[in-house]
Design an enzyme around this catalytic site. Structure first.
Site, short mmCIF file in Angstrom:
data_model
loop_
_atom_site.label_atom_id
_atom_site.label_comp_id
_atom_site.label_asym_id
_atom_site.label_seq_id
_atom_site.Cartn_x
_atom_site.Cartn_y
_atom_site.Cartn_z
CG ASN A 252 -77.08 10.44 -24.22
OD1 ASN A 252 -76.47 9.82 -25.09
ND2 ASN A 252 -76.47 11.22 -23.35
CG LEU B 120 -77.75 3.05 -6.73
CD1 LEU B 120 -77.36 2.43 -5.39
CD2 LEU B 120 -76.91 2.47 -7.85
CG HIS C 153 -69.98 6.55 -16.56
ND1 HIS C 153 -70.52 7.17 -15.47
CD2 HIS C 153 -68.64 6.76 -16.49
CE1 HIS C 153 -69.54 7.73 -14.76
NE2 HIS C 153 -68.39 7.49 -15.36
C1 GRF Z 1 -74.69 12.22 -20.19
O1 GRF Z 1 -73.42 12.78 -20.17
C2 GRF Z 1 -74.64 10.80 -19.71
O2 GRF Z 1 -73.40 10.19 -19.91
C3 GRF Z 1 -74.89 10.90 -18.24
O3 GRF Z 1 -75.73 11.99 -18.08
C4 GRF Z 1 -75.62 12.87 -19.19
C5 GRF Z 1 -76.99 13.08 -19.72
O4 GRF Z 1 -77.01 14.02 -20.76
N1 GRF Z 1 -75.36 9.65 -17.72
P1 GRF Z 1 -78.35 14.23 -21.59
O5 GRF Z 1 -79.43 14.62 -20.60
O6 GRF Z 1 -78.65 12.95 -22.28
O7 GRF Z 1 -78.06 15.33 -22.56
#
Ligand code: GRF
Length: 198
Positions: A18, A92, A109
């Site tokens: 991400n 948090l 999420h």
């Molecule tokens: C993702 O599935 C996101 O929804 C969650 O943690 C994961 C992170 O994945 N909060 P990445 O490290 O971005 O590949």
């Protein structure tokens, strides 16, 4: 046009996909932002290495060390950060950081909140729960961060079907593809809405 200065906080074990998606979309002009800082609890994680390879600035802050809150506030101030994205950061945030960035901290999420959220609902656990509940669809939610897990106001959701024969892994992959689009869209929206208010 002013490019908003964004920090992305990652966790110790995340892939960083991400984070990289946001950084690419910002570099390509799809978000009116520059990713000014990555904050990582480990400097040698897959995600931290990937960030540096992309030319992003990575700084270390360890939540298990004394002075963590001060360290975060110092980094955010030093780099003039305006918005924060949590991408695989599973804790948090200190309340002082929340107070300094009202409606400017976003989390993603991998489910359709308010279902399948809360403490302990991360990664594989989320997709297992979705399959156990025989949901017909899943997806992802980008929301503002508050003092409770996964409870802040939603910014946007994207949906996908749960397919017959899905495993937690196959569902996670389908949702992750949505996440890579959703997080950037939500960030762009929040930045534009915030700039329109000024
Ligand atoms: C993702 O599935 C996101 O929804 C969650 O943690 C994961 C992170 O994945 N909060 P990445 O490290 O971005 O590949």
């Amino acid at each position: 046009m002013h490019l908003a200065r964004v920090a992305i906080m990652i966790g110790p074990k995340g892939r960083g996909s991400n984070m990289l998606a946001i950084a690419h979309n910002a570099a390509d002009g799809r978000i009116p932002a520059e990713v000014s800082l990555i904050i990582s609890p480990k400097l040698d994680s897959h995600a931290a290495i990937g960030a540096r390879e992309m030319g992003l600035r990575v700084e270390h802050a360890d939540p298990n060390r004394e002075g963590y809150t001060e360290r975060l506030l110092e980094l955010l101030q030093l780099h003039k950060i305006e918005f924060i994205c949590l991408a695989g950061y599973l804790r948090l945030l200190p309340k002082e950081v929340l107070a300094a960035y009202p409606n400017r901290i976003l989390n993603i999420h991998p489910a359709l909140l308010p279902k399948f959220g809360g403490k302990g609902m991360y990664g594989r656990h989320v997709h297992e729960a979705v399959l156990a509940a025989r949901e017909l669809e899943s997806g992802c939610t980008v929301h503002f961060v508050t003092e409770n897990y996964d409870e802040g106001p939603p910014i946007l959701q994207k949906r996908c079907p749960v397919e017959p024969g899905d495993t937690p892994e196959s569902l996670a992959l389908r949702v992750l593809r949505l996440e890579h689009v959703a997080f950037s869209e939500a960030l762009a929206k929040v930045i534009r809405d915030t700039q329109a208010e000024v």
